[in-house]
Design a protein around this motif. Sequence first.
Motif, short mmCIF file in Angstrom:
data_model
loop_
_atom_site.label_atom_id
_atom_site.label_comp_id
_atom_site.label_asym_id
_atom_site.label_seq_id
_atom_site.Cartn_x
_atom_site.Cartn_y
_atom_site.Cartn_z
N LEU A 12 0.77 -1.24 0.00
CA LEU A 12 0.00 0.00 0.00
C LEU A 12 0.80 1.30 0.00
CD1 LEU A 12 -2.56 1.63 0.82
CD2 LEU A 12 -2.22 0.79 3.13
N LEU A 13 1.84 1.33 0.85
CA LEU A 13 2.54 2.60 1.07
C LEU A 13 3.86 2.68 0.31
CD1 LEU A 13 1.85 2.88 4.90
CD2 LEU A 13 0.54 3.88 3.04
N THR A 15 4.16 1.48 -3.12
CA THR A 15 3.89 1.67 -4.54
C THR A 15 2.55 2.37 -4.64
OG1 THR A 15 2.75 -0.44 -4.62
CG2 THR A 15 5.06 -0.45 -5.25
N ARG A 16 2.30 2.98 -5.77
CA ARG A 16 1.00 3.62 -5.92
C ARG A 16 -0.02 2.55 -6.29
NH1 ARG A 16 -0.46 8.75 -9.54
NH2 ARG A 16 -2.72 8.55 -9.41
N LEU A 17 -0.92 2.34 -5.39
CA LEU A 17 -1.90 1.27 -5.49
C LEU A 17 -2.87 1.51 -6.64
CD1 LEU A 17 -2.10 -1.09 -3.45
CD2 LEU A 17 -3.90 0.16 -2.30
N ARG A 19 -6.32 0.40 -8.99
CA ARG A 19 -7.71 0.17 -8.59
C ARG A 19 -7.95 -1.30 -8.19
NH1 ARG A 19 -11.83 4.12 -10.19
NH2 ARG A 19 -10.19 5.13 -11.37
N ALA A 22 -6.22 -2.21 -4.95
CA ALA A 22 -6.92 -1.54 -3.85
C ALA A 22 -8.20 -2.29 -3.49
CB ALA A 22 -7.24 -0.09 -4.21
N GLU A 23 -8.90 -2.78 -4.51
CA GLU A 23 -10.13 -3.56 -4.25
C GLU A 23 -9.81 -4.85 -3.50
OE1 GLU A 23 -13.30 -3.02 -4.73
OE2 GLU A 23 -13.27 -1.18 -5.90
N LEU A 25 -7.23 -5.54 -1.65
CA LEU A 25 -6.73 -5.27 -0.31
C LEU A 25 -7.88 -4.81 0.60
CD1 LEU A 25 -4.18 -5.27 1.34
CD2 LEU A 25 -3.62 -3.00 0.47
N ALA A 26 -8.75 -3.97 0.09
CA ALA A 26 -9.90 -3.50 0.88
C ALA A 26 -10.78 -4.69 1.28
CB ALA A 26 -10.72 -2.49 0.09
N PHE A 29 -9.10 -6.44 4.15
CA PHE A 29 -9.23 -5.71 5.42
C PHE A 29 -10.67 -5.74 5.93
CE2 PHE A 29 -5.18 -3.31 4.30
CZ PHE A 29 -4.44 -3.92 5.30
N LYS A 30 -11.63 -5.78 5.01
CA LYS A 30 -13.04 -5.87 5.45
C LYS A 30 -13.25 -7.13 6.29
CE LYS A 30 -15.76 -3.29 2.04
NZ LYS A 30 -15.02 -3.12 0.79
N ARG A 103 -0.12 -8.04 6.74
CA ARG A 103 0.78 -7.23 7.54
C ARG A 103 1.80 -6.52 6.65
NH1 ARG A 103 5.10 -7.39 11.64
NH2 ARG A 103 6.15 -9.06 10.55
N LEU A 106 1.03 -3.31 4.87
CA LEU A 106 1.08 -2.08 5.66
C LEU A 106 2.51 -1.61 5.93
CD1 LEU A 106 -1.75 -2.87 8.24
CD2 LEU A 106 -1.84 -1.21 6.37
#
Lengths: 119, 119
Positions: A12-13, A15-17, A19, A22-23, A25-26, A29-30, A103, A106
Amino acid sequence: MKRKGAACCAPLLRTRLGRDDAEALASAFKAIADSGRLRLLSFIAGQPGAEACVCHLVQPLGLAQPTVSHHLKVLTEAGLLARERRGTWMFYRLVPERVEALRQALALPSEKPAAKKSA
Amino acid sequence: MKRKGAACCAPLLRTRLGRDDAEALASAFKAIADSGRLRLLSFIAGQPGAEACVCHLVQPLGLAQPTVSHHLKVLTEAGLLARERRGTWMFYRLVPERVEALRQALALPSEKPAAKKSA
């Protein structure tokens, strides 16, 4: 449908994530953005071999049986738990590789994977 | 109300998570369980000094301005971003300590904080 328990987790932090990452990973985390599921994971992680029979997961957490079943389903689909039937009962085991992948997603931008000497 | 950006994050897999710690941790993970917020965090982390003017956060991510505002609010309340007004504009900065706290909450049971010799 979103990918679940599949390819994940882009750092996440670092490289530039995009779309899709990001989906994914979200979605991961959900699966852990719920106090009941966190307590289930925590309880299972503390059992011998980081595994537990479903028959031992209702009473200690004070959750209703259908709630526990739902949470276990979500955690399994997210790849955080693996399940195996043994006779009558289903057993659930923590998947440490999957937790570690989350982990690592992050990891801070400044953390390099150990200092390397150039040449 | 749940605690936000406050005391958090108990090591999920190393101790048996109590109800309050689980609530606090779930609340923190909820903040990052959204692809738009993850992309915002990722973008900001990649800027010089890991900070960005709000005026530069709408176009690159292709999100509507009110959506960006909402996500920034959630991330700030969760303690993952800090904000500062400079003249007309608000600037948002990544709070690495908070990300690290979340990351540590996912540490596996077997990882000890470096081997200690007893006595």
